[in-house]
Every structure is written in structure tokens, then in C-alpha cells.
Write an enzyme that holds these catalytic residues in place. Structure first.
Site, PDB file in Angstrom:
ATOM      1  CB  ILE A 285      -1.132   0.382   1.538  1.00 57.54           C
ATOM      2  CG1 ILE A 285      -2.146   0.378   0.835  1.00 57.54           C
ATOM      3  CG2 ILE A 285      -0.391   0.619   2.301  1.00 57.54           C
ATOM      4  CD1 ILE A 285      -3.427   0.688   1.933  1.00 57.54           C
TER       5      ILE A 285
ATOM      6  N   GLY B 105       3.500  -4.891  10.982  1.00 56.45           N
ATOM      7  CA  GLY B 105       2.883  -4.937   9.923  1.00 56.45           C
ATOM      8  C   GLY B 105       2.522  -4.160   8.926  1.00 56.45           C
TER       9      GLY B 105
ATOM     10  CG  ASP C  51       1.006   0.850  12.365  1.00 57.93           C
ATOM     11  OD1 ASP C  51       0.992   2.170  11.922  1.00 57.93           O
ATOM     12  OD2 ASP C  51       0.626   0.822  14.000  1.00 57.93           O
TER      13      ASP C  51
ATOM     14  CB  SER D  23      -8.988  -6.130  12.327  1.00 62.04           C
ATOM     15  OG  SER D  23      -9.261  -5.129  12.554  1.00 62.04           O
ATOM     16  CB  THR D  24      -6.961  -9.848   7.793  1.00 61.89           C
ATOM     17  OG1 THR D  24      -6.178  -8.633   7.086  1.00 61.89           O
ATOM     18  CG2 THR D  24      -8.637  -9.035   7.477  1.00 61.89           C
ATOM     19  N   GLY D  25      -4.097  -9.530   9.906  1.00 61.53           N
ATOM     20  CA  GLY D  25      -2.590 -10.050  10.436  1.00 61.53           C
ATOM     21  C   GLY D  25      -2.780 -10.075  11.575  1.00 61.53           C
ATOM     22  CB  VAL D  26      -0.696  -8.212  14.359  1.00 61.88           C
ATOM     23  CG1 VAL D  26      -1.011  -8.297  16.273  1.00 61.88           C
ATOM     24  CG2 VAL D  26      -0.180  -8.227  14.075  1.00 61.88           C
ATOM     25  CE1 TYR D  27      -3.833  -5.103  17.377  1.00 65.49           C
ATOM     26  CE2 TYR D  27      -5.519  -4.210  16.703  1.00 65.49           C
ATOM     27  CZ  TYR D  27      -4.331  -3.908  16.803  1.00 65.49           C
ATOM     28  OH  TYR D  27      -3.851  -3.070  17.895  1.00 65.49           O
TER      29      TYR D  27
HETATM   30  N1  AR6 Z   1       0.566  -2.905   2.580  1.00 67.89           N
HETATM   31  C1  AR6 Z   1      -0.475  -4.006   2.226  1.00 67.89           C
HETATM   32  N2  AR6 Z   1      -0.848  -4.874   3.324  1.00 67.89           N
HETATM   33  C2  AR6 Z   1      -0.549  -5.238   4.176  1.00 67.89           C
HETATM   34  C3  AR6 Z   1       1.482  -4.586   4.102  1.00 67.89           C
HETATM   35  C4  AR6 Z   1       1.169  -3.491   3.641  1.00 67.89           C
HETATM   36  N3  AR6 Z   1       2.957  -3.173   3.671  1.00 67.89           N
HETATM   37  N4  AR6 Z   1       2.283  -4.837   5.394  1.00 67.89           N
HETATM   38  C5  AR6 Z   1       0.824  -5.940   5.534  1.00 67.89           C
HETATM   39  N5  AR6 Z   1      -0.364  -5.993   5.151  1.00 67.89           N
HETATM   40  P1  AR6 Z   1      -1.538  -5.915  10.026  1.00 67.89           P
HETATM   41  P2  AR6 Z   1      -3.543  -5.849  12.093  1.00 67.89           P
HETATM   42  C6  AR6 Z   1      -1.466  -6.956   5.582  1.00 67.89           C
HETATM   43  O1  AR6 Z   1      -0.547  -7.397  11.328  1.00 67.89           O
HETATM   44  O2  AR6 Z   1      -4.350  -6.901  12.052  1.00 67.89           O
HETATM   45  C7  AR6 Z   1       0.254  -3.134  13.411  1.00 67.89           C
HETATM   46  O3  AR6 Z   1       1.659  -3.499  14.650  1.00 67.89           O
HETATM   47  C8  AR6 Z   1      -1.650  -8.151   6.164  1.00 67.89           C
HETATM   48  O4  AR6 Z   1      -1.124  -8.999   5.328  1.00 67.89           O
HETATM   49  O5  AR6 Z   1      -0.909  -4.614   9.265  1.00 67.89           O
HETATM   50  O6  AR6 Z   1      -5.137  -4.814  11.693  1.00 67.89           O
HETATM   51  C9  AR6 Z   1      -0.423  -2.512  14.321  1.00 67.89           C
HETATM   52  O7  AR6 Z   1       0.022  -1.035  15.634  1.00 67.89           O
HETATM   53  C10 AR6 Z   1      -2.468  -7.919   6.448  1.00 67.89           C
HETATM   54  O8  AR6 Z   1      -3.638  -8.772   5.772  1.00 67.89           O
HETATM   55  O9  AR6 Z   1      -3.064  -5.608  10.799  1.00 67.89           O
HETATM   56  C11 AR6 Z   1      -1.608  -2.869  15.680  1.00 67.89           C
HETATM   57  O10 AR6 Z   1      -0.486  -3.256  16.467  1.00 67.89           O
HETATM   58  C12 AR6 Z   1      -3.646  -7.007   6.964  1.00 67.89           C
HETATM   59  O11 AR6 Z   1      -2.160  -6.071   5.936  1.00 67.89           O
HETATM   60  C13 AR6 Z   1      -1.391  -4.503  14.821  1.00 67.89           C
HETATM   61  O12 AR6 Z   1      -0.135  -4.311  14.243  1.00 67.89           O
HETATM   62  C14 AR6 Z   1      -3.513  -6.445   8.269  1.00 67.89           C
HETATM   63  O13 AR6 Z   1      -2.529  -6.595   8.686  1.00 67.89           O
HETATM   64  C15 AR6 Z   1      -2.941  -4.385  14.030  1.00 67.89           C
HETATM   65  O14 AR6 Z   1      -3.557  -5.675  13.510  1.00 67.89           O
END
Ligand code: AR6
Length: 173
Positions: free
Chosen positions: A9, A30, A32, A115-119
Site C-alpha cells: 500500500i 505489519g 503500520d 485487522s486481518t494480520g496480527v489482530y
Molecule cells: N501493504 C498492504 N498490506 C499489508 C502490508 C503492506 N505493506 N503489510 C502487511 N499488510 P496487520 P492488523 C497486510 O498485522 O491485523 C500493527 O502492529 C497484512 O498481510 O498490519 O490490523 C499495528 O500497530 C494483513 O492482511 O494489521 C497494530 O498493533 C493486513 O495488512 C496491529 O498491527 C493487516 O495486518 C494491527 O493489526
């Protein structure tokens, strides 16, 4: 208008991108982490002035070194089995982010799969909420807005594409 792309992104040439943040807004892993790295330290400096953000709400900053002019930070819900308001809060992330983008007059906005990663929110369920919520919210906007669902994995992109095809077939429209 809605479309799905697979990729990072932080590289997209849209006017605003959404960050799947946490309630401190002080960065993390992630997407962020990727957004803060690409935007540079000025982003964290601005985030420090915001006083955090509630789950399901959103706050806007500048994009600094990103191609995007704006970053909209929204803390998604942590998945706790689905009976704790997770779906409604996730929908709220999408609605509030769109509202803030529209307030700034942005005509294009990209979302990660919040929310689909760590959360831990199940990816297919989250994709359905994302597509249906954005579709409804777009109807209430005064001007045009291009919404990109930017998925990191092919699987996530496939889920969004599937729900997009489904809503576009809706005979009520
Ligand atoms: N571009 C697009 N999507 C991505 C990228 C990228 N560069 N990197 C990861 N994703 P997550 P959450 C996808 O874990 O679940 C953070 O530490 C990833 O594959 O980033 O909302 C925050 O500070 C997944 O499908 O976010 C919070 O503490 C999606 O982005 C926590 O993680 C979301 O995964 C939030 O967890």
C-alpha cells in the site's frame, strides 16, 4: 468505484491511504510499520500530537514522504471469537476512514485488509465487511471516490474480488 489490487500500500499513487493502526497511533508492525518507514519520522511526530484513537474511529495525518497526500489511521478490532462487536467495529473503521477522506476532498483512497494480520480477524469475513460497508458508504458521498482494496496476499485479494463480484451482481442496484 471499487477495485482490488495486490501489493504494498505504501507504493500506491492514491490521494489517501489507510493505516491499520493500534489505539496508541504510535506505530507497530505489519502495514503500520511499513507506512511509518516509508513516510519517515515526521509521521510519528504528528501521530504523537493526536492523543491516540478509539477502535473503530479514525484520525488523519499528512503522508510526508509517501506518494499519498494523507494517511488515515484506524485501529481495527482484535478478533476475540466474533461475539464482541468485532464486525460492527471493523465496519466503522471503513466508514470513518471514508468520511475523513471525503472531508479532505480526496478522490482516491486505498485500504489494507484491516485487522486481518496480527489482530486475527478471519480474512474472508473481513473482506465481506470491507466490500459491503464501502459500497454502502459510497452511496452517501457527494462526489466520486475511487476505493482500492490493497491486499498483501493473493488469498486476501481473491476474497475481496469474490465479494466485489457478488455485490456488483446485486439486482437491487
Ligand atoms: N501493504 C498492504 N498490506 C499489508 C502490508 C503492506 N505493506 N503489510 C502487511 N499488510 P496487520 P492488523 C497486510 O498485522 O491485523 C500493527 O502492529 C497484512 O498481510 O498490519 O490490523 C499495528 O500497530 C494483513 O492482511 O494489521 C497494530 O498493533 C493486513 O495488512 C496491529 O498491527 C493487516 O495486518 C494491527 O493489526
Amino acid at each position: 468505484m471499487m477495485k482490488v489490487v495486490q501489493g504494498d500500500i505504501t507504493t500506491l499513487g492514491v490521494e489517501a491511504i489507510v493505516n491499520a493502526a493500534n489505539t496508541t497511533l504510535l506505530g507497530g508492525g505489519g502495514v503500520d510499520g511499513a507506512i511509518h518507514r516509508a513516510a519517515g519520522p515526521e509521521l510519528l511526530a504528528e501521530c504523537r500530537t493526536l492523543g491516540g484513537c478509539a477502535t473503530g474511529d479514525a484520525k488523519l495525518t499528512k503522508g510526508y514522504r509517501l506518494p499519498a497526500k494523507w494517511v488515515i489511521h484506524t485501529p481495527g478490532p482484535v478478533w476475540r471469537g466474533g461475539e464482541h462487536g468485532e464486525a460492527e467495529r471493523l465496519a466503522s473503521c471503513y466508514r470513518r476512514s471514508l468520511e475523513l477522506a471525503a472531508e479532505k476532498g480526496a478522490k482516491s483512497l486505498a485500504f489494507p485488509a484491516i485487522s486481518t494480520g496480527v489482530y486475527g480477524f478471519p480474512a474472508e469475513k473481513a473482506a465481506k465487511i470491507a466490500v459491503q460497508t464501502v459500497r454502502e458508504a459510497l452511496k452517501g458521498l457527494a462526489g466520486p471516490m475511487e476505493v482500492v482494496f490493497c491486499c498483501f496476499s493473493q488469498k486476501s485479494a481473491d476474497f475481496h474480488q469474490k465479494w466485489l463480484a457478488e455485490v456488483e451482481q446485486d439486482p437491487a442496484e
